[in-house]
Design a protein around this motif. Structure first.
Motif, short mmCIF file in Angstrom:
data_model
loop_
_atom_site.label_atom_id
_atom_site.label_comp_id
_atom_site.label_asym_id
_atom_site.label_seq_id
_atom_site.Cartn_x
_atom_site.Cartn_y
_atom_site.Cartn_z
N GLN A 1 -9.76 6.11 6.48
CA GLN A 1 -11.18 5.76 6.64
C GLN A 1 -11.44 4.33 6.15
N LEU A 2 -10.90 4.00 4.96
CA LEU A 2 -10.93 2.60 4.53
C LEU A 2 -9.58 2.04 4.92
N VAL A 3 -9.60 1.13 5.88
CA VAL A 3 -8.35 0.71 6.52
C VAL A 3 -7.28 0.34 5.50
N ARG A 4 -6.09 0.80 5.75
CA ARG A 4 -4.97 0.48 4.87
C ARG A 4 -3.82 -0.11 5.67
N THR A 5 -3.87 -1.41 5.86
CA THR A 5 -2.72 -2.06 6.48
C THR A 5 -1.94 -2.77 5.39
N PHE A 6 -0.71 -3.15 5.69
CA PHE A 6 0.11 -3.87 4.72
C PHE A 6 -0.28 -5.34 4.81
N LEU A 7 -1.04 -5.80 3.83
CA LEU A 7 -1.75 -7.06 3.99
C LEU A 7 -0.86 -8.30 4.00
N THR A 8 0.31 -8.22 3.37
CA THR A 8 1.14 -9.43 3.37
C THR A 8 2.08 -9.47 4.57
N ASN B 1 3.42 6.67 6.53
CA ASN B 1 4.17 6.19 7.68
C ASN B 1 5.66 6.50 7.58
N GLY B 2 5.99 7.47 6.76
CA GLY B 2 7.36 7.98 6.78
C GLY B 2 8.27 7.36 5.75
N ILE B 3 7.74 6.50 4.88
CA ILE B 3 8.63 5.89 3.89
C ILE B 3 8.68 6.78 2.65
N ASP B 4 9.88 7.09 2.22
CA ASP B 4 10.06 7.84 0.99
C ASP B 4 9.86 6.85 -0.16
N THR B 5 8.63 6.73 -0.60
CA THR B 5 8.29 5.63 -1.51
C THR B 5 9.05 5.75 -2.82
N LEU B 6 9.25 6.95 -3.29
CA LEU B 6 9.95 7.11 -4.56
C LEU B 6 11.38 6.59 -4.44
N LYS B 7 12.02 6.96 -3.35
CA LYS B 7 13.41 6.53 -3.15
C LYS B 7 13.48 5.01 -3.08
N VAL B 8 12.56 4.43 -2.34
CA VAL B 8 12.56 2.98 -2.20
C VAL B 8 12.37 2.30 -3.56
N LYS B 9 11.44 2.83 -4.34
CA LYS B 9 11.18 2.20 -5.63
C LYS B 9 12.35 2.39 -6.59
N ASP C 1 0.85 -1.19 0.00
CA ASP C 1 0.00 0.00 0.00
C ASP C 1 0.88 1.23 0.00
N GLU C 2 0.98 1.81 -1.17
CA GLU C 2 1.91 2.92 -1.31
C GLU C 2 1.50 4.13 -0.49
N MET C 3 0.20 4.40 -0.47
CA MET C 3 -0.24 5.58 0.25
C MET C 3 0.02 5.43 1.75
N ALA C 4 -0.30 4.24 2.27
CA ALA C 4 -0.06 4.02 3.69
C ALA C 4 1.44 4.06 3.98
N ALA C 5 2.23 3.55 3.05
CA ALA C 5 3.68 3.56 3.28
C ALA C 5 4.18 4.99 3.40
N SER C 6 3.75 5.85 2.52
CA SER C 6 4.28 7.22 2.60
C SER C 6 3.72 7.93 3.81
#
Ligand SMILES: Nc1ncnc2c1ncn2[C@@H]1O[C@H](COP(=O)(O)OP(=O)(O)OP(=O)(O)O)[C@@H](O)[C@H]1O
Ligand SMILES: Nc1ncnc2c1ncn2[C@@H]1O[C@H](COP(=O)(O)OP(=O)(O)OP(=O)(O)O)[C@@H](O)[C@H]1O
Ligand SMILES: CC(C)C[C@H](N)C(=O)O
Ligand SMILES: [Mg+2]
Ligand SMILES: [Mg+2]
Lengths: 297, 372, 326, 241, 245
Positions: free
Chosen positions: E89-96, C209-217, C202-207
């Motif tokens: 709002q729509l839960v976003r956890t890392f599913l794997t 939570n502080g992850i620089d998603t572009l850098k990681v990718k 989940d890219e949106m959740a990752a960013s």
């Protein structure tokens, strides 16, 4: 080498480029449908077009059926073949989350088709020669190709019909719905597999129509299709994935780019520039020239 | 191998070049059948039968190496015949060099192959130097008013196209011509309208075209559609096959084409081989002779060397002469290269009419499309 | 099976492969060069798996990185730009010059970073796949038109007169395969691996939570390119000739993709198993039905996808290292 | 057993090896509102998904008016007259509000009455009419929920299945939603309702089942269960803070 | 503890999509360790406001200030590292991933990433929301309420100064709601984290929050204590409705 060309030449480049590009366009419309519903980069589309071209040639050589007339046979056969291809090859993969599976089946199908054609018809260049092969006509005071003009009309008609189908008919809307959420669609009473099969059938029927255009215009061989797949993908992305009219427009734009680059820069750069423009469009308008953006948390 | 000589050949059995590959396979099979009918190859006073083993190169440069590994390591072949396109043969020759198996090549341009200074391969073919002088030689003999004023050069974007293109440019300079248009041509181009517009704008009256059959046919068809015609149209590679005529019908008339073999060559066995091909496939071929001759040379060389050992076969070919092949007499130089003459014919009613060298057909300039 | 146990099984396999050349006749057997190709494909599959399996970004342009590595090697090797003197004084040690191989990887990685930066910041999912496909085509055209530097359409032939055994290629291939597996294994256990999986899931959740998603990718893309480039380098040392049609062939991307999926996407050993199995199938077809083998291969791909959609990872549940990460 | 529309008996459903339902039996009378309540993870969603064919039945039977639902594909079950608003709504996010509604009436039987159904839906949720041309994915959470319910009513179903319809709705809209359910009920629609808003759900339910870790723990009329002290303690405790 | 220090302030935020103005001139301030409720009808713009604060959208006008800095349009991951965490709002956890790996992401990459032991921070956060027992469970297999708790734990593990919660109670039953209320309160009390909380469970909001902000149609219509808000006519009309019988 020579002076700045007269306006007549621009007209000529534009018209012929557009006609040539419509060929990519019609292939792209088929891809767009399959891509739109199954999120599948159907690399075998080009091979299907060539297969159709061989079929057109066989109808012409064995039964004397005129290639343009053979549309009435090729399109229904394409519909049936698309239906069967979906049911036989993609039905199972369609429910898998991993879309690489479908991609690879398409690659396998491409290998299979290309080489079966080689086994059946040989690997050499094949062509269809009719009374109107290589004949020209005048449009807007410019001389252009009869078969390419016909190809353009086929592309236009095909795209128009597909658009009407998707926008106006409920079944068409169901096709789009299933492409988004297969479970939810099934809860509406939409059979996802039937919908995918419809998309595939229409996609392959369009490949059939493109095959008619190819057979009347170009010589071809079993491996000539891949370049069509690539160019169609470029056209697809230029126009915006999911936009059928965009796919046709993307093809025409690609044709224009190629014509102008060939004239002003040189033939060996057409591909580089075409792909370069494609990347640039993806970059600055990822949803394509005709798509609309949207994002939501 | 014991009791027989196993000859391996990578051949394009599948992929885009499979059409040519099948002709090559057929020609090699004929050569092997013929030598076996004569008892085989004599080594140390004993006649050994020849066995041909082929492996598919999939028409791909990157697969030739794997095909050769297979031939050398699994099939344990003693010696090798080549596949049929330049880049693939370079790749093949390099593998042969690695494993020290002699690789007898036809169809690869010497300018690609010679600089590699390979020890375990030999090549006979035409050289783009003299080969690309052919059109100018033809022009030289024309009455002055028929000589082109604004010739154009269109060459495909491939090693062969580029190499031959350079040859044309050099030859043009030598004969005092200048190309009004010199355009590289993308392989598989489906729309040449811009190119044609450009040629038209430059008032071109002669075209030298190097490209595949499909691309050349597309070009000519589109020239006709756009109403553009040149009196002198000379094609390389794409214009010699029967498909060229099949796909163009009467529009193939007037086109000049190159070739490296013709069954009407006055050499021993040429006519007979042509008839055999005709009987089996109901058409003529401009390639099988060269492939057949390739095998002829190799078999003779093995006999002379008394072995299939690569070094000995090398010595038996380099700087040596071979008489009476279906491409005539061949004389290999110190690099292992033998030159065959280039040929030019003009298509007329579905047949190749020999113009160069010294044919008895007179060149006909092409009239405009609506005057044919 | 415990981590330790599965590790040791793979270690034993690797050791057996390393010792294989000492088996009488092994070097001259076809199996030997077969294995060498399996290594190349295994490395390429690992590279693809890194960006696509672990990173979730489907790259259809990895063949470009293979080709870039191959060209970089050929140019350095034949052009006498840097190590020419070394080659001349010791005609044999230029094989697998580690500096050249590393540069080949770096060239590919640099290209990936440069094109990945715009591609990955702007394109998601299918669009990224299409973009990388276009990138691959552009690179090929650039090399065709590269003039003397790239040898144009003909490419570059490397000095080749000193080949006498496949042994160093084999060992280097094996060593690189093992090294890549270990490196990726460690990577995925590190904080970087955590970020990569987060971005995939989940890219949106990752960013958020502080992850620089572009850098990681980009890092994953460049890493994938580096590995592919090194594979290209190894291939050049084997084939001696690079040309646009050979090293930029789409097969260098499609086959590793297929092998990874067949073996198990997003698993550590899946790509290796997939490379072995699929290459064996293709090779067998080539030998048994030379006239029809692409038909057979095409069928094999389709059947594999129809009946093993989750890869061997699923049926080979007990097979160590095949369990999907996460 | 006057007029039993839906009959589930001894149903067992599992995810892989993990069983989620252990011999569940419920029944729904035609024209009634039946509520299923229970803690998170009790198996409510699982039960609904099994009914509409989204999960395979491992054991037991499901019947709608005598026809078995264990076997047919979800789309076939939908055509038999079941409309299911799934957890997570299942909207076609890239399509417009109007197109979503139209697709709710995809079944041949419903297509004929599309126009009236649409008017009815707009009357219930005027907000949707305002947003008719907007992509469903860009609606607010609550708007999306309205659309999902509205879409389900488009086919005039025999049985309407709602999986937590009040999720994410503002209090005002929750009230509207429950009165909508009552309206539909009055119009004769049979409703199977899963809700966390237990008090409200039991208030409008004719009959209710309490699901606890995959089994039916209790059942009775809505009124009975509301009054049950155990239920009150377990599921309806007000916030004493 | 400086109770009244403002850590977040929004200054006349406007957000439009094409012609649609979704937020219009929103001003809002949150103090350190403050617990603020954010309510309003569906479509009022609450989630959009969160998206503006976490830089998923760049506002068409206005400024977001956080800890004295202008953070308008700063990349989302930097916002998190500066100390704003959120749930969706729509839960976003890392599913794997497992529950613990999810929380580790926040601990390793969040605002506390430089502050030392990530593993410990993760375990403490799991403990706070009561998920310690299920820490090795793959998220895919967790129930909705557990995933909601997990999102909060992930946010807490990143050691933010401000936590944005988007409807954490949607779909929860009263027992679970009580549990959630407890988690929210402890997060504020034990960690000193300020919380901005979007919720439709009005009674929970009113019981727990220091202050309640009400949005309607992209405009702020109230910003006051819970008691005042409940009595506010505009709020009743737009949102609460007349108290149900
Ligand atoms: N896809 C799945 N794979 C494995 N287990 C699942 C899956 N979906 C649900 N479960 C498990 O099945 C059980 C029942 O889940 P279900 O979703 O039916 O509960 P519910 O009562 O609807 O809960 P909620 O109120 O959270 O929606 C739970 O233990 C859950 O973990
Ligand atoms: N990307 C977008 N494009 C167009 N409109 C949008 C977009 N995002 C949100 N909107 C609109 O903005 C308005 C506010 O949406 P938002 O999601 O912020 O509401 P909300 O207050 O969170 O509502 P809810 O309580 O229902 O979740 C809605 O009307 C929605 O349709
Ligand atoms: C060299 C060419 C003129 C012919 C040769 N067969 C080729 O394909 O390359
Ligand atoms: Mg549920
Ligand atoms: Mg919201």
């Amino acid at each position: 080498m020579f002076d700045f060309p007269p306006p007549q030449i621009f007209l000529q480049l534009s018209l012929n480029g557009a006609l040539g590009g419509a060929m990519y366009g019609v292939a792209a419309v088929g891809l767009s449908l399959i891509f739109g519903t199954m999120r599948l980069i159907f690399l075998a589309q080009g091979a299907m077009i060539i297969l159709a071209a061989y079929f057109v040639r066989a109808l012409f050589q064995s039964f004397g059926i005129d290639p343009f007339l053979s549309l009435v046979i090729v399109v229904p056969v394409g519909l049936a073949a698309g239906w069967l291809i979906y049911q036989g090859l993609f039905r199972k993969a369609a429910v898998e989350e991993d879309r690489n599976i479908s991609l690879l089946i398409a690659v396998g199908l491409m290998f299979l088709a290309e080489n079966l054609m080689t086994v059946i018809w040989g690997g050499n260049t094949a062509g269809v020669v009719t009374s109107y092969t290589a004949s020209g006509i005048h449009i807007l005071g410019i001389r252009t190709s009869f078969t390419r003009t016909m190809g353009f009309l086929i592309a236009l008609a095909g795209t128009g019909l597909v658009m009407l189908f998707l926008r106006k008919t409920l079944v068409g809307k169901a096709v789009r719905a299933a492409s988004e959420d297969i479970t939810a669609a099934s809860l509406m009473g939409i059979s996802p597999h039937r919908v995918n099969a419809i998309a595939f059938a229409v996609g392959i029927a369009l490949a059939g129509a493109a095959g008619v255009a190819v057979a009347t215009t170009f010589p071809f061989n079993p491996f000539a299709g891949f370049i069509f797949s690539l160019k169609a993908l470029v056209a697809l992305a230029l126009g915006g994935i999911g936009s059928v009219a965009g796919a046709l427009a993307g093809g025409i734009i690609l044709g224009l780019i190629e014509a102008y680059v060939q004239f002003f820069v040189g033939g060996s750069w057409t591909n580089a520039v075409a792909y370069g423009v494609f990347l640039a469009v993806l970059m600055f308008k990822p949803e394509g020239l005709f798509g609309r953006p949207y994002k939501k948390a | 191998a014991d009791g027989e000589i196993v000859v391996g050949a990578p051949i394009s059995l599948t992929g885009p070049l499979a059409g040519d590959g099948k002709e090559q396979e057929w020609a090699y099979q004929q050569a092997v059948a013929d030598i076996n009918k004569a008892g085989g190859i004599e080594i140390g006073g004993k006649k050994l039968p020849v066995k041909l083993v082929v492996a598919d190169d999939e028409s791909s440069e990157s697969k030739v190496a794997a095909a050769l590994e297979n031939l050398i390591k699994v099939q344990k072949v003693d010696i090798l015949l080549s596949t049929h396109s330049g880049p693939m043969n370079i790749a093949g020759a390099i593998v042969a060099e690695k494993y020290k198996k002699f690789y007898m090549i036809t169809t690869c341009f010497p300018f690609e192959w010679q600089p590699l200074k390979l020890k375990y391969s030999a090549l006979f073919f035409f050289h783009p130097g003299p080969g690309s002088e052919v059109p100018f030689e033809i022009w030289q003999k024309l009455p002055p008013e028929q000589r082109p004023k604004n010739p154009a050069l269109v060459t495909e974007d491939s090693p062969d196209g580029k190499g031959f293109g350079a040859g044309f440019v050099a030859a043009a300079e030598k004969y005092g011509y200048k190309f009004a248009v010199n355009d590289p041509w993308a392989i598989g181009a489906t729309d040449d309208s811009a190119l044609i517009t450009k040629l038209q704008a430059a008032n071109v009256d002669a075209m030298l075209v190097f490209g595949s059959p499909a691309d050349t046919i597309t070009l000519i068809r589109q020239m006709k559609e756009l109403g553009f015609s040149v009196p002198y149209f000379h094609g390389w590679k794409g214009t010699w096959t029967g498909e060229f005529h099949d796909a163009l019908g009467a529009d193939s008339d007037y086109v000049l084409t190159d070739g490296f073999w013709s069954e009407s060559f006055p050499y021993k066995g040429a006519k007979e081989l042509g008839e055999r091909y005709d009987k089996e496939f109901k058409k003529d071929s401009v390639t099988v002779g060269a492939f057949y001759a390739n095998a002829q040379v190799l078999f003779q060389a093995i006999e002379r060397a008394g072995s299939t050992d690569a070094d000995k076969v090398h010595d038996a070919i380099f700087n040596k002469e071979f008489k009476d092949t279906v491409v005539g007499d061949l004389k290999f130089d110190e690099t292992g290269f033998a030159l065959i003459p280039s040929v030019a014919t003009q298509w007329w009613q579905g047949r190749h009419q020999l113009i160069y060298p010294n044919g008895d057909w007179t060149y006909k300039p092409a009239p405009a499309w609506d005057k044919r | 099976m415990t981590m330790r146990a599965s590790m040791s099984i793979w270690a034993v396999i690797a050791a057996a492969l390393a010792l294989l050349p000492f088996w009488p006749g092994a070097i001259d057997s076809y199996a030997f060069s077969f294995l060498f190709f399996v290594f190349i494909y295994a490395i390429l599959s690992q590279a693809w798996n890194l960006i696509a399996g672990f990173g979730g970004q489907i790259s259809l342009g990895n063949h470009a990185f293979f080709g870039l590595g191959a060209y970089a090697t050929a140019i350095l090797w034949s052009g006498n730009y840097l190590w020419g003197s070394l080659y001349e004084s010791h005609p044999r040690i230029y094989y697998f010059d580690p500096v050249t191989m590393a540069i080949a990887g770096l060239v590919a990685a640099l290209a990936a970073a440069l094109v990945g930066w715009p591609l990955l910041s702007k394109l998601r999912g299918d669009y990224f796949a299409l973009g990388t496909l276009g990138f691959g085509e552009i690179v090929k055209v650039l090399f065709v038109n590269g003039g003397d530097f790239t040898g144009g359409a003909f490419g570059i032939v490397a000095p080749s007169s000193t080949f006498d055994t496949l042994l160093p290629h084999y060992w280097t291939g094996l060593g690189l395969t093992v090294a890549v597996i270990i490196a990726i294994g460690l990577l995925m256990r590190s904080r970087y691996g955590l970020a990569l999986i987060a971005v995939r899931d989940d890219e949106m959740a990752a960013s958020a939570n502080g992850i620089d998603t572009l850098k990681v990718k980009i890092a994953a893309f460049a890493g994938s390119a580096f590995i592919s480039g090194v594979a290209g380098s190894l291939y050049t040392y084997y084939i001696f000739h690079v040309g646009p049609d050979s090293v930029f062939d789409l097969d260098w991307m499609l086959l590793p993709l297929m092998m990874t999926v067949v073996g198990g996407t997003g698993t550590l050993m899946g790509p290796v198993v997939g490379a072995f199995v699929m290459y064996a199938v293709f090779d067998l077809a080539r030998i048994v039905v030379p006239d029809y083998h692409p038909v057979v291969s095409g069928l094999a791909i389709i059947l594999a996808m129809l009946f093993l959609p989750k890869g061997l990872a699923r049926i080979g549940f007990g097979l160590p290292g095949l369990v999907r990460r996460g | 057993m006057a007029n039993r529309l839906l009959e589930v008996s001894d149903l067992e459903v599992a995810y892989g090896d993990v069983r989620a339902l252990w011999g569940v039996s419920i029944h729904v009378e035609a024209g009634s509102v039946v509520a299923i309540v229970g803690a998170n993870g009790a198996g409510k969603t699982t039960l609904l998904r099994a009914i509409s064919g989204l999960l395979p039945v491992r054991r037991g039977t499901i019947a709608l008016g005598g026809a078995s639902l264990a076997g047919p594909a979800p789309e076939a079950i939908a055509r038999m007259g079941i409309a299911h608003v799934p957890e997570g709504r299942g909207l076609f996010r890239q399509m417009t509000v109007l197109e979503n509604l139209e697709l709710g009436a995809f079944q041949p039987k419903a297509r004929a009455n599309m126009r009236q159904a649409l008017d009815k839906a707009y009357a219930l949720f005027p907000r949707l009419k305002e947003r008719a041309g907007q992509k469903a994915g860009s609606l607010s959470g609550g708007e999306q929920q309205m659309l999902a319910i509205a879409r389900a009513t488009m086919s005039d179903p025999k049985l309407l299945i709602l999986d937590e319809p009040s999720i994410g709705l503002s209090p005002l809209v929750v009230q509207q939603m429950f009165s909508l359910i009552e309206t539909l009920h009055r119009q004769g629609v049979t409703i199977l309702l899963v809700e966390q808003n237990i008090h409200q759900a039991l208030k409008i339910a004719d009959y209710a089942f309490v699901l606890k870790t995959g089994e039916i723990a209790m059942q009775g009329t809505g009124a009975e269960l509301i009054a049950d002290p155990e239920i009150q303690k377990a599921y309806m405790g007000v916030l004493e803070l | 503890m400086q109770q009244s220090e403002t850590i977040l302030s929004l200054e006349s935020i406007q957000m439009r999509f094409g012609g649609l103005v979704v937020l219009d001139g929103i001003d809002l301030a949150v103090a350190r360790a403050e617990l603020v409720g954010l309510i309003g009808p569906n479509g009022a713009g609450k989630s959009t406001l969160f998206n503006v604060m976490t830089a998923i959208y760049a506002p068409t006008r206005g400024k977001v200030r956080f800890l004295g800095r202008d953070v308008t349009g700063v990349a989302p991951h930097k916002i998190c590292r500066l100390g704003i965490a959120r749930t969706f709002q729509l839960v976003r956890t890392f599913l794997t991933m497992t529950a613990r790996e999810n929380v580790m992401v926040g601990a390793v990459y969040g605002a506390g990433s430089r502050a030392g032991n990530a593993a410990q921070a993760a375990d403490e956060a799991l403990d706070l929301v009561g998920l310690s027992a299920r820490r090795d469970m793959p998220t895919r297999h967790m129930t909705l309420s557990d995933r909601r708790l997990l999102e909060i734990a992930r946010g807490v593990a990143s050691q933010p100064a401000l936590l944005l919660l988007d409807e954490p109670m949607a779909g929860l039953n009263p027992t679970e709601i009580r549990q959630m209320v407890d988690v929210i309160r402890r997060t504020r009390q034990e960690r000193g984290i300020a919380i901005l909380w979007v919720e439709h469970k009005v009674d929970a909001i009113m019981k727990v929050c220091d202050r309640v902000v009400v949005l309607d149609h992209g405009v702020k219509i109230a910003d006051a204590t819970p008691a005042e808000v409940v009595a506010n006519r505009k709020v009743i009309e737009a949102y609460l409705g007349e108290p149900a019988a």
